[in-house]
Scaffold this motif. Structure first.
Motif, mmCIF file in Angstrom:
data_model
loop_
_atom_site.group_PDB
_atom_site.id
_atom_site.type_symbol
_atom_site.label_atom_id
_atom_site.label_comp_id
_atom_site.label_asym_id
_atom_site.label_seq_id
_atom_site.Cartn_x
_atom_site.Cartn_y
_atom_site.Cartn_z
ATOM 1 N N PRO A 199 -5.868 21.508 -6.706
ATOM 2 C CA PRO A 199 -7.338 21.501 -6.773
ATOM 3 C C PRO A 199 -7.977 20.236 -6.208
ATOM 4 N N ALA A 200 -7.293 19.106 -6.285
ATOM 5 C CA ALA A 200 -7.873 17.862 -5.765
ATOM 6 C C ALA A 200 -8.036 17.936 -4.251
ATOM 7 N N GLN A 201 -7.052 18.534 -3.572
ATOM 8 C CA GLN A 201 -7.142 18.672 -2.120
ATOM 9 C C GLN A 201 -8.261 19.642 -1.737
ATOM 10 N N VAL A 202 -8.371 20.724 -2.484
ATOM 11 C CA VAL A 202 -9.443 21.692 -2.236
ATOM 12 C C VAL A 202 -10.803 21.022 -2.416
ATOM 13 N N GLN A 203 -10.947 20.252 -3.485
ATOM 14 C CA GLN A 203 -12.230 19.599 -3.749
ATOM 15 C C GLN A 203 -12.569 18.576 -2.670
ATOM 16 N N SER A 204 -11.560 17.918 -2.143
ATOM 17 C CA SER A 204 -11.803 16.971 -1.050
ATOM 18 C C SER A 204 -12.419 17.678 0.152
ATOM 19 N N ARG A 205 -11.907 18.857 0.480
ATOM 20 C CA ARG A 205 -12.467 19.620 1.598
ATOM 21 C C ARG A 205 -13.898 20.068 1.281
ATOM 22 N N ILE A 206 -14.111 20.525 0.053
ATOM 23 C CA ILE A 206 -15.452 20.995 -0.344
ATOM 24 C C ILE A 206 -16.457 19.857 -0.268
ATOM 25 N N ASN A 207 -16.061 18.678 -0.745
ATOM 26 C CA ASN A 207 -16.983 17.535 -0.718
ATOM 27 C C ASN A 207 -17.414 17.212 0.712
ATOM 28 N N ALA A 208 -16.464 17.249 1.641
ATOM 29 C CA ALA A 208 -16.790 16.963 3.041
ATOM 30 C C ALA A 208 -17.719 18.038 3.598
ATOM 31 N N TYR A 209 -17.443 19.296 3.269
ATOM 32 C CA TYR A 209 -18.287 20.396 3.756
ATOM 33 C C TYR A 209 -19.721 20.257 3.242
ATOM 34 N N GLN A 210 -19.876 19.949 1.969
ATOM 35 C CA GLN A 210 -21.221 19.785 1.412
ATOM 36 C C GLN A 210 -21.952 18.610 2.064
ATOM 37 N N LYS A 211 -21.234 17.538 2.324
ATOM 38 C CA LYS A 211 -21.844 16.386 2.990
ATOM 39 C C LYS A 211 -22.285 16.753 4.405
ATOM 40 N N PHE A 212 -21.445 17.476 5.126
ATOM 41 C CA PHE A 212 -21.765 17.806 6.517
ATOM 42 C C PHE A 212 -22.898 18.824 6.615
ATOM 43 N N THR A 213 -22.955 19.778 5.689
ATOM 44 C CA THR A 213 -24.087 20.713 5.721
ATOM 45 C C THR A 213 -25.390 19.993 5.408
ATOM 46 N N GLN A 214 -25.335 18.992 4.559
ATOM 47 C CA GLN A 214 -26.536 18.200 4.288
ATOM 48 C C GLN A 214 -26.993 17.467 5.543
ATOM 49 N N ILE A 215 -26.060 16.896 6.273
ATOM 50 C CA ILE A 215 -26.410 16.194 7.503
ATOM 51 C C ILE A 215 -27.047 17.152 8.509
ATOM 52 N N LEU A 216 -26.536 18.389 8.552
ATOM 53 C CA LEU A 216 -27.071 19.385 9.490
ATOM 54 C C LEU A 216 -28.304 20.093 8.950
ATOM 55 N N GLY A 217 -28.647 19.859 7.684
ATOM 56 C CA GLY A 217 -29.871 20.418 7.122
ATOM 57 C C GLY A 217 -29.781 21.885 6.763
ATOM 58 N N VAL A 218 -28.603 22.347 6.316
ATOM 59 C CA VAL A 218 -28.459 23.737 5.881
ATOM 60 C C VAL A 218 -27.798 23.792 4.518
ATOM 61 N N ALA A 219 -28.056 24.877 3.798
ATOM 62 C CA ALA A 219 -27.372 25.092 2.512
ATOM 63 C C ALA A 219 -25.924 25.463 2.783
ATOM 64 N N PRO A 220 -25.006 25.076 1.876
ATOM 65 C CA PRO A 220 -23.594 25.368 2.111
ATOM 66 C C PRO A 220 -23.214 26.822 1.877
ATOM 67 N N GLY A 221 -24.058 27.586 1.178
ATOM 68 C CA GLY A 221 -23.703 28.964 0.856
ATOM 69 C C GLY A 221 -22.762 29.043 -0.316
ATOM 70 N N GLY A 222 -22.284 30.241 -0.634
ATOM 71 C CA GLY A 222 -21.416 30.431 -1.795
ATOM 72 C C GLY A 222 -19.952 30.461 -1.428
ATOM 73 N N ASN A 223 -19.117 30.776 -2.451
ATOM 74 C CA ASN A 223 -17.664 30.913 -2.278
ATOM 75 C C ASN A 223 -17.057 29.679 -1.617
ATOM 76 N N LEU A 224 -17.286 28.535 -2.237
ATOM 77 C CA LEU A 224 -16.819 27.293 -1.636
ATOM 78 C C LEU A 224 -15.338 27.029 -1.886
ATOM 79 N N SER A 225 -14.790 27.554 -2.963
ATOM 80 C CA SER A 225 -13.425 27.237 -3.330
ATOM 81 C C SER A 225 -12.502 28.423 -3.099
ATOM 82 N N CYS A 226 -11.211 28.181 -3.199
ATOM 83 C CA CYS A 226 -10.230 29.244 -3.035
ATOM 84 C C CYS A 226 -9.263 29.268 -4.207
#
Length: 365
Positions: free
Chosen positions: A338-365
């Motif tokens: 789960p720690a590795q998964v969360q690391s990817r999710i954190n980066a995705y949320q940061k990058f969507t913020q930079i691009l100005g879009v919502a991340p959407g659902g189903n972030l984890s696996c």
């Protein structure tokens, strides 16, 4: 029977308690306003919302694309609720004195700041101090005293049409290895034209953010060009393949943004890209465009341990979690790491913020 006599009869019956009469309302000056547009909500084609005193109908699926914006997804259905088409700007202070913008300081919607270029910007959405000229979904140009809005500085031309600008790329990877150039990424886009160019603006940006977030995790923020554990190098030669390992037993270690490894992956990627990577795997660590092409090749064509490609997951609304499954799901998904998964999710949320879009659902696996 005349309308007058009908109405008189209805009124008399009502007075006697025989029925309840509901008289028609007078016509409204404008259509009723639909539910207010919500940047976090996903809308299917045909959905109607209200925004700035007007109703808008979605032409296709959309999320976080502002009605009236440049995406073209919203059809203007006219003024609603009797209001005006666009509310005027709030009264400006007479002095036009506003505080300087500070990176990392939280701002509420409506806050006005003076940027380093000397121009004023107003926060359209609350944000934790994003750059006004990069995160343009969060900020808009602002002028005092009712004068015409100051002209905005156009973004640098992007012949590739990539949804991530060079400034945003630099913001995402401030400590990247110089090998991973923005030009190399842009040059690699021609290999798969559908990458980050499928669907509306939101989907395009979400896909780019998902790809870059996974790349970020695989390379430690675009720092590592080659696999760091050299003890693994000799393990990536599968001699059962008819072509063997012509570049040598230890030649097919992880390289590039996706850390391409194994002789069969170098063969498959090279065949798809028209590059002889089986005999020259070192190109992936010496040519930035080739390195980026191998990462996009995997994203666009390989299911990995998942059931679909990363590209398919994002453009079909399956969510970021499915992209993790396609890249390293056998080791990370289902609670394995789960720690590795969360690391990817954190980066995705940061990058969507930079691009100005919502991340959407189903972030984890």
């Amino acid at each position: 029977m005349s309308r007058q006599r009908i109405m008189s009869s209805l009124a008399a019956a009502a007075a006697a308690g025989a029925l309840t009469v509901v008289l028609p309302a007078s016509p409204a000056a404008a259509a009723d306003c639909a539910a207010a547009w919500n940047s976090a909500a996903a809308y299917h084609g045909g959905a109607t919302v209200s925004y700035k005193g007007r109703n808008w109908t979605a032409k296709w699926w959309t999320q976080n694309e502002t009605p009236g914006g440049s995406s073209g997804v919203w059809a203007d259905k006219g003024t609603c609720g009797g209001g005006t088409s666009t509310p005027s700007q709030p009264p400006a202070s007479g002095s036009c004195n506003h505080p300087d913008w500070v990176a990392g300081r939280s701002y509420a919607a409506g806050d006005v700041v003076r940027y380093t270029d000397g121009k004023l910007y107003r926060a359209e959405h609350a944000n934790p101090g994003y750059d006004p000229v990069i995160s343009t979904w969060y900020w808009e140009p602002y002028t005092c005293g009712g004068s015409s809005p100051a002209p905005t500085t156009p973004a640098p031309s992007n012949p590739s049409g990539f949804v991530v600008s060079e400034a945003q790329f630099n913001q995402m990877f401030p400590s990247r290895n110089p090998f991973y150039t923005y030009k190399g990424l842009v040059d690699a886009l021609s290999a798969y034209p559908a990458f980050a160019r499928t669907g509306g603006d939101t989907v395009k940006k979400q896909e780019a953010a998902a790809f870059l977030a996974n790349i970020n995790h695989e390379t430690g923020g675009l720092v590592h060009v080659v696999e760091q554990n050299t003890a693994n190098y000799s393990h990536y030669c599968d001699r059962s393949q008819p072509y063997g390992c012509p570049a040598g037993q230890s030649a097919y270690y992880g390289r590039g943004p996706i850390q391409l490894s194994w002789n069969f992956n170098y063969k498959a990627a090279g065949d798809a890209l028209g590059i002889n990577l089986l005999n020259n795997p070192n190109l992936v660590q010496t040519d930035p465009a080739v390195a980026w092409k191998t990462a996009i090749w995997y994203w666009m064509t390989q299911n990995g341990p998942g059931t679909m490609t990363g590209h398919s997951a994002m453009v079909n609304g399956r969510g970021f979690g499915e992209t993790i499954r396609s890249i390293n799901g056998s080791l990370e998904c289902g609670g394995r790491n789960p720690a590795q998964v969360q690391s990817r999710i954190n980066a995705y949320q940061k990058f969507t913020q930079i691009l100005g879009v919502a991340p959407g659902g189903n972030l984890s696996c």
